[in-house]
Design a protein around this motif. Structure first.
Motif, short mmCIF file in Angstrom:
data_model
loop_
_atom_site.label_atom_id
_atom_site.label_comp_id
_atom_site.label_asym_id
_atom_site.label_seq_id
_atom_site.Cartn_x
_atom_site.Cartn_y
_atom_site.Cartn_z
N HIS A 163 0.81 -1.22 0.00
CA HIS A 163 0.00 0.00 0.00
C HIS A 163 0.85 1.27 0.00
O HIS A 163 0.75 2.11 0.90
N HIS A 164 1.69 1.39 -1.01
CA HIS A 164 2.42 2.64 -1.23
C HIS A 164 2.65 2.79 -2.73
O HIS A 164 2.54 1.82 -3.50
N ILE A 165 2.96 4.00 -3.14
CA ILE A 165 3.14 4.29 -4.56
C ILE A 165 4.49 3.74 -5.03
O ILE A 165 5.52 3.98 -4.40
N ARG A 166 4.45 3.00 -6.11
CA ARG A 166 5.68 2.43 -6.66
C ARG A 166 6.13 3.15 -7.94
O ARG A 166 7.34 3.26 -8.18
N TYR A 167 5.20 3.60 -8.76
CA TYR A 167 5.55 4.28 -10.02
C TYR A 167 4.62 5.46 -10.25
O TYR A 167 3.47 5.46 -9.80
N LEU A 168 5.15 6.45 -10.96
CA LEU A 168 4.37 7.59 -11.39
C LEU A 168 4.24 7.54 -12.91
O LEU A 168 5.25 7.44 -13.62
#
Length: 301
Positions: free
Chosen positions: A176-181
């Motif tokens: 539950h965290h951002i891996r890619y933009l």
């Protein structure tokens, strides 16, 4: 009283001793075979030829891994071995000398831009679903109101120019965290149209170990995202290499210049990324810390 003899002078004590010796010898061979399942036989650094010393008793059968969620089995094979025909020259004529790229290090996968040939399937959660997905495709994960939402922020490269606008965040459903933009054009947010990337001419000096003479190579190339990676889908930037400037409302990625972003590898399937594509994308941006600017390859002092 004499010990009980079994046959001739062979008694129980001798029989136990001989059994132990045979067991110990078999154990040594077994352990030596097992600890050489991975990484053996060793290979020559320059030719890739295997070292066959030790015979069959020092090598075990290939290890087979059972994959979860009915994905079958996988076993190390020749297709996933490291390459030896690299487009590079040794910096000087000695074993262990660093290799200097003679072509495009991003596309060739050299140094910090190198990648491992991982599987061409998505990473899965414990329940067997894709682990890395776009934030808009899930309804139970969202950006905390206390944190800045990167969607809509411009992405600034190492040269201070704008590489694009963040149009989506890809999240890890297990942690539950951002891996890619995901970014698109600054002029047309949301679009991820490939742009040609011009790689300026670079002069590279190296020493040919065969002749021990200096070799000067000049390279100049123009490439597109299709030649830089496995797909032409969304342009993804690793979140670990991005710095969110909350007060300025921008995201800084100093791994690459703005014009080099479009050459990054891209996923082939919309809304999905494989383990191999993740490896290629991270390697591309990681290689920028050394190859994005020729000055980064020079000594600090």
């Amino acid at each position: 009283m004499d010990d009980v003899k079994i046959v001739g002078t062979l008694d129980v004590t001798q029989l136990v001793f001989y059994a132990f010796v045979l067991f110990f010898i078999a154990l040594v061979f077994y352990l030596r075979r097992e600890d050489r399942r991975e990484g053996y036989p060793t290979e020559a650094e320059d030719t890739g030829m295997p070292d066959t010393m030790g015979g069959p008793l020092s090598r075990a059968a290939p290890k087979t891994f059972d994959l979860p969620h009915g994905q079958g089995t996988v076993s190390p094979d020749g297709e996933r071995r490291e390459r030896v025909d690299l487009p590079a020259k040794r910096a000087f004529g000695s074993n262990g000398a660093p290799y200097v790229p003679t072509g495009d290090p991003f596309a060739d996968g050299l140094g910090p831009a190198a990648w491992a040939e991982r599987m061409h399937t998505p990473d899965l959660t414990a329940s067997g679903k894709p682990r890395i997905v776009p934030l808009s495709s899930t309804d139970h994960v969202s950006v905390s109101p206390r944190d800045p939402n990167p969607v809509g922020m411009p992405v600034i490269g190492a040269d201070g120019e704008t590489a694009g606008m963040v149009t989506e965040a890809w999240v890890d459903m297990s942690e539950h965290h951002i891996r890619y933009l995901e970014i698109g054009d600054a002029e047309t947010p949301g679009s991820a149209s490939p742009k040609p990337v011009v790689v300026e001419t670079q002069t590279v000096a190296a020493v040919d170990p065969a002749t021990e003479t200096a070799v000067v190579v000049e390279t100049e190339s123009v490439r597109t995202p299709a030649s830089g990676g496995p797909g032409t889908g969304a342009l993804l930037v690793p979140m670990a290499m991005a710095k969110i400037r909350k007060r300025k409302g921008v995201i800084v990625v100093d791994a690459l210049r703005a014009d080099q972003f479009a050459g990054a590898p891209r996923p082939a399937t919309p809304g999905q990324i494989t383990l191999n594509e993740e490896e290629r994308i991270v390697a591309y941006f990681g290689g920028g810390y050394l190859y994005a600017d020729p000055q980064r390859q020079e000594p600090i002092i």
